[in-house]
Design a protein around this motif. Sequence first.
Motif, PDB file in Angstrom:
ATOM      1  N   SER A 377      26.734 -33.842  25.890  1.00  0.00           N
ATOM      2  CA  SER A 377      25.527 -34.639  25.667  1.00  0.00           C
ATOM      3  C   SER A 377      24.380 -33.804  25.129  1.00  0.00           C
ATOM      4  CB  SER A 377      25.095 -35.299  26.987  1.00  0.00           C
ATOM      5  OG  SER A 377      24.686 -34.298  27.924  1.00  0.00           O
ATOM      6  N   GLY A 378      24.475 -32.478  25.280  1.00  0.00           N
ATOM      7  CA  GLY A 378      23.426 -31.586  24.833  1.00  0.00           C
ATOM      8  C   GLY A 378      22.529 -31.091  25.950  1.00  0.00           C
ATOM      9  N   GLN A 379      22.650 -31.648  27.148  1.00  0.00           N
ATOM     10  CA  GLN A 379      21.806 -31.237  28.275  1.00  0.00           C
ATOM     11  C   GLN A 379      22.530 -30.299  29.236  1.00  0.00           C
ATOM     12  OE1 GLN A 379      18.637 -32.054  28.072  1.00  0.00           O
ATOM     13  NE2 GLN A 379      19.229 -33.142  26.181  1.00  0.00           N
ATOM     14  N   GLU A 380      23.763 -29.970  28.978  1.00  0.00           N
ATOM     15  CA  GLU A 380      24.516 -29.081  29.852  1.00  0.00           C
ATOM     16  C   GLU A 380      24.087 -27.631  29.640  1.00  0.00           C
ATOM     17  OE1 GLU A 380      27.114 -32.559  28.591  1.00  0.00           O
ATOM     18  OE2 GLU A 380      25.796 -31.091  27.620  1.00  0.00           O
ATOM     19  N   ARG A 381      24.369 -26.822  30.641  1.00  0.00           N
ATOM     20  CA  ARG A 381      24.171 -25.374  30.527  1.00  0.00           C
ATOM     21  C   ARG A 381      25.493 -24.767  30.060  1.00  0.00           C
ATOM     22  NH1 ARG A 381      21.818 -23.323  36.145  1.00  0.00           N
ATOM     23  NH2 ARG A 381      23.588 -24.583  36.876  1.00  0.00           N
ATOM     24  N   ILE A 382      25.493 -24.267  28.840  1.00  0.00           N
ATOM     25  CA  ILE A 382      26.707 -23.771  28.212  1.00  0.00           C
ATOM     26  C   ILE A 382      26.691 -22.248  28.251  1.00  0.00           C
ATOM     27  CG2 ILE A 382      28.164 -23.863  26.162  1.00  0.00           C
ATOM     28  CD1 ILE A 382      27.579 -26.584  27.436  1.00  0.00           C
ATOM     29  N   VAL A 383      27.810 -21.660  28.670  1.00  0.00           N
ATOM     30  CA  VAL A 383      27.933 -20.204  28.658  1.00  0.00           C
ATOM     31  C   VAL A 383      27.896 -19.736  27.204  1.00  0.00           C
ATOM     32  CG1 VAL A 383      29.387 -18.243  29.244  1.00  0.00           C
ATOM     33  CG2 VAL A 383      29.236 -20.205  30.801  1.00  0.00           C
ATOM     34  N   LEU A 384      26.963 -18.843  26.916  1.00  0.00           N
ATOM     35  CA  LEU A 384      26.731 -18.439  25.532  1.00  0.00           C
ATOM     36  C   LEU A 384      27.819 -17.511  25.004  1.00  0.00           C
ATOM     37  CD1 LEU A 384      24.742 -18.694  23.182  1.00  0.00           C
ATOM     38  CD2 LEU A 384      23.537 -16.701  24.086  1.00  0.00           C
ATOM     39  N   SER A 385      28.282 -16.591  25.829  1.00  0.00           N
ATOM     40  CA  SER A 385      29.302 -15.640  25.387  1.00  0.00           C
ATOM     41  C   SER A 385      30.082 -15.159  26.606  1.00  0.00           C
ATOM     42  CB  SER A 385      28.659 -14.448  24.651  1.00  0.00           C
ATOM     43  OG  SER A 385      27.760 -13.767  25.504  1.00  0.00           O
ATOM     44  N   ALA A 386      31.086 -14.313  26.364  1.00  0.00           N
ATOM     45  CA  ALA A 386      31.934 -13.740  27.421  1.00  0.00           C
ATOM     46  C   ALA A 386      32.698 -14.806  28.177  1.00  0.00           C
ATOM     47  CB  ALA A 386      31.109 -12.896  28.393  1.00  0.00           C
ATOM     48  N   GLY A 387      32.901 -15.977  27.543  1.00  0.00           N
ATOM     49  CA  GLY A 387      33.658 -17.016  28.205  1.00  0.00           C
ATOM     50  C   GLY A 387      35.103 -16.632  28.451  1.00  0.00           C
ATOM     51  N   ALA A 388      35.648 -15.739  27.637  1.00  0.00           N
ATOM     52  CA  ALA A 388      37.043 -15.345  27.806  1.00  0.00           C
ATOM     53  C   ALA A 388      37.276 -14.568  29.105  1.00  0.00           C
ATOM     54  CB  ALA A 388      37.491 -14.505  26.611  1.00  0.00           C
ATOM     55  N   PHE A 389      36.209 -14.042  29.735  1.00  0.00           N
ATOM     56  CA  PHE A 389      36.348 -13.261  30.965  1.00  0.00           C
ATOM     57  C   PHE A 389      36.057 -14.099  32.213  1.00  0.00           C
ATOM     58  CE2 PHE A 389      35.108 -10.413  27.537  1.00  0.00           C
ATOM     59  CZ  PHE A 389      36.144  -9.487  27.576  1.00  0.00           C
ATOM     60  N   LEU A 390      35.848 -15.392  32.043  1.00  0.00           N
ATOM     61  CA  LEU A 390      35.547 -16.269  33.169  1.00  0.00           C
ATOM     62  C   LEU A 390      36.727 -17.169  33.471  1.00  0.00           C
ATOM     63  CD1 LEU A 390      31.907 -17.310  32.191  1.00  0.00           C
ATOM     64  CD2 LEU A 390      32.598 -15.497  33.770  1.00  0.00           C
ATOM     65  N   ASN A 391      36.726 -17.700  34.688  1.00  0.00           N
ATOM     66  CA  ASN A 391      37.767 -18.618  35.127  1.00  0.00           C
ATOM     67  C   ASN A 391      37.117 -19.886  35.660  1.00  0.00           C
ATOM     68  OD1 ASN A 391      40.025 -16.821  34.671  1.00  0.00           O
ATOM     69  ND2 ASN A 391      39.317 -15.677  36.470  1.00  0.00           N
ATOM     70  N   PRO A 392      37.725 -21.046  35.425  1.00  0.00           N
ATOM     71  CA  PRO A 392      37.165 -22.282  35.974  1.00  0.00           C
ATOM     72  C   PRO A 392      37.019 -22.201  37.494  1.00  0.00           C
ATOM     73  CG  PRO A 392      38.860 -22.774  34.352  1.00  0.00           C
ATOM     74  CD  PRO A 392      38.913 -21.296  34.592  1.00  0.00           C
ATOM     75  N   GLY A 393      35.884 -22.660  38.000  1.00  0.00           N
ATOM     76  CA  GLY A 393      35.607 -22.611  39.428  1.00  0.00           C
ATOM     77  C   GLY A 393      34.904 -21.354  39.887  1.00  0.00           C
ATOM     78  N   GLN A 394      34.807 -20.365  39.021  1.00  0.00           N
ATOM     79  CA  GLN A 394      34.162 -19.109  39.384  1.00  0.00           C
ATOM     80  C   GLN A 394      32.651 -19.292  39.458  1.00  0.00           C
ATOM     81  OE1 GLN A 394      35.147 -15.965  36.714  1.00  0.00           O
ATOM     82  NE2 GLN A 394      33.895 -14.424  37.756  1.00  0.00           N
ATOM     83  N   LYS A 395      32.042 -18.715  40.495  1.00  0.00           N
ATOM     84  CA  LYS A 395      30.596 -18.778  40.637  1.00  0.00           C
ATOM     85  C   LYS A 395      29.953 -17.677  39.806  1.00  0.00           C
ATOM     86  CE  LYS A 395      29.531 -21.108  44.972  1.00  0.00           C
ATOM     87  NZ  LYS A 395      28.554 -21.973  44.311  1.00  0.00           N
ATOM     88  N   VAL A 396      28.828 -18.004  39.194  1.00  0.00           N
ATOM     89  CA  VAL A 396      28.125 -17.052  38.337  1.00  0.00           C
ATOM     90  C   VAL A 396      26.636 -17.129  38.617  1.00  0.00           C
ATOM     91  CG1 VAL A 396      29.849 -17.173  36.490  1.00  0.00           C
ATOM     92  CG2 VAL A 396      27.931 -18.775  36.487  1.00  0.00           C
ATOM     93  N   ILE A 397      25.926 -16.160  38.076  1.00  0.00           N
ATOM     94  CA  ILE A 397      24.461 -16.165  38.138  1.00  0.00           C
ATOM     95  C   ILE A 397      23.961 -16.476  36.731  1.00  0.00           C
ATOM     96  CG2 ILE A 397      22.396 -14.833  38.686  1.00  0.00           C
ATOM     97  CD1 ILE A 397      24.129 -13.076  40.474  1.00  0.00           C
ATOM     98  N   PRO A 398      23.527 -17.709  36.438  1.00  0.00           N
ATOM     99  CA  PRO A 398      23.133 -18.073  35.092  1.00  0.00           C
ATOM    100  C   PRO A 398      21.725 -17.569  34.733  1.00  0.00           C
ATOM    101  CG  PRO A 398      22.908 -19.958  36.505  1.00  0.00           C
ATOM    102  CD  PRO A 398      23.469 -18.853  37.359  1.00  0.00           C
ATOM    103  N   ALA A 399      21.593 -17.106  33.492  1.00  0.00           N
ATOM    104  CA  ALA A 399      20.280 -16.723  32.952  1.00  0.00           C
ATOM    105  C   ALA A 399      20.103 -17.491  31.657  1.00  0.00           C
ATOM    106  CB  ALA A 399      20.195 -15.222  32.712  1.00  0.00           C
ATOM    107  N   ARG A 400      19.117 -18.364  31.605  1.00  0.00           N
ATOM    108  CA  ARG A 400      18.969 -19.275  30.484  1.00  0.00           C
ATOM    109  C   ARG A 400      18.374 -18.560  29.274  1.00  0.00           C
ATOM    110  NH1 ARG A 400      16.464 -25.397  30.669  1.00  0.00           N
ATOM    111  NH2 ARG A 400      16.477 -25.763  28.409  1.00  0.00           N
ATOM    112  N   ALA A 401      18.929 -18.879  28.109  1.00  0.00           N
ATOM    113  CA  ALA A 401      18.434 -18.361  26.835  1.00  0.00           C
ATOM    114  C   ALA A 401      17.917 -19.537  26.011  1.00  0.00           C
ATOM    115  CB  ALA A 401      19.535 -17.624  26.075  1.00  0.00           C
ATOM    116  N   PRO A 402      16.998 -19.316  25.089  1.00  0.00           N
ATOM    117  CA  PRO A 402      16.511 -20.440  24.263  1.00  0.00           C
ATOM    118  C   PRO A 402      17.597 -20.944  23.344  1.00  0.00           C
ATOM    119  CG  PRO A 402      15.652 -18.336  23.470  1.00  0.00           C
ATOM    120  CD  PRO A 402      16.316 -18.057  24.785  1.00  0.00           C
ATOM    121  N   ALA A 403      17.558 -22.231  23.083  1.00  0.00           N
ATOM    122  CA  ALA A 403      18.536 -22.832  22.206  1.00  0.00           C
ATOM    123  C   ALA A 403      18.344 -22.362  20.776  1.00  0.00           C
ATOM    124  CB  ALA A 403      18.458 -24.355  22.268  1.00  0.00           C
ATOM    125  N   ARG A 404      19.425 -22.209  20.053  1.00  0.00           N
ATOM    126  CA  ARG A 404      19.339 -21.763  18.660  1.00  0.00           C
ATOM    127  C   ARG A 404      19.211 -22.966  17.745  1.00  0.00           C
ATOM    128  NH1 ARG A 404      23.837 -16.921  18.100  1.00  0.00           N
ATOM    129  NH2 ARG A 404      23.034 -15.613  19.762  1.00  0.00           N
TER     130      ARG A 404
END
Length: 404
Positions: A377-404
Amino acid sequence: MNFETAGWRREALQGEVVADVLTARRRRRNVIIGLVVAVAALALAAFFMLGRGEEKAAAPAGKSAAAGPRRGGGAMPRVTVVVPGRQQVARTISATGTLAARVDMPVGVAGEGGMVTQVLVQPGQWVGAGQTLAVIERSVQAQQAQQLGAQIDVARADARLAQQELERAQSLVGRGFVSKADVERRIATRDAANARVRLAQAQLSETRARIGRLDIRAPQAGLVLQRNVEPGQVVSSGSGALFRLARGGEMELRAQLAESDLAITRVGAPASVTPVGSPTSYQGRVWQVAPVIDPQSRQGTARIAVPYSADIRPGGFASATLQVGATDAPLLPQSAVQSDQVGSYVYVVNPQNEVVRRDVEVGSVTSGGVVIKNGLSGQERIVLSAGAFLNPGQKVIPARAPAR
């Protein structure tokens, strides 16, 4: 007695040699053992020194990780997220096709033909409308023209004589020397002589026109694409095309589009055409959309007009990007979009700061990023990079970046 003393001495000497060899072997073994011990000691010292350096370097990181929550005994990774929103993105279609002349003009023999005496142009040359491309031998036709010219002179002489006789007869009618019927016959004779003059003139004009058609001329200005004739060759109206011209040098790309893409393509849509092997793209516009679909391939043709360039050669292959409007959709950096055997997806960070896989449908790829047609929808928080090192269900510490 002397023999016994000599034998004893030899045995003593041999014993001393054996003792010396054994002693040398023991010393060599001790030296090797000492070297091994020294190397091991140095390795242990280096290991402890490096271990202390790593502990000191990792101490601040360990403290910062200890400050955050932990899951499964390990520190949660920090990830950069972006909220893309929705924006107007140019809707584009990618296609490939064959380059061709927009109007391909085959030029052949218009007259009766004959033997070619001269070919005046080469492929790649520009020609004007009516310019002579090749000349055919015309000696016979020239003689026929001279003969008809002489016949015109004879007919004109007859016409002048008939006119003079008519005038004399008309002058004698009043005196009664010539009857009116004789005058009428002389009028008919004069008219017939004038008709023969006109007939001879028409025949000469026809012959000259035929001679003119022996020259193979360009019907319109354009670029010579092919030359299929040489001097000495005998040609006729059945010889086919001797030259091929591109009218005005105009070129086009006949792009093959899927049925769904052809339905949204309109005449006048801008397009960027890139010939194979050329680093340059050329701007053009769609000037014709095929009214039919190939029932086998389910594709249709969009003809894109492009200006002349030396890189655009008819028969070559090129790719095109057509702009067919705009769409309101999320736009993500390419680093945020992952793919596997299932399809394209992104990682979304939910309100519990857990990574969730979200399958998406990818649209066009622009200089600004990847258009997401469906799935966000465009309102989700999307992981910007390093997605290949994450697993579904894993907890993370998000840091928001401005949209491009």
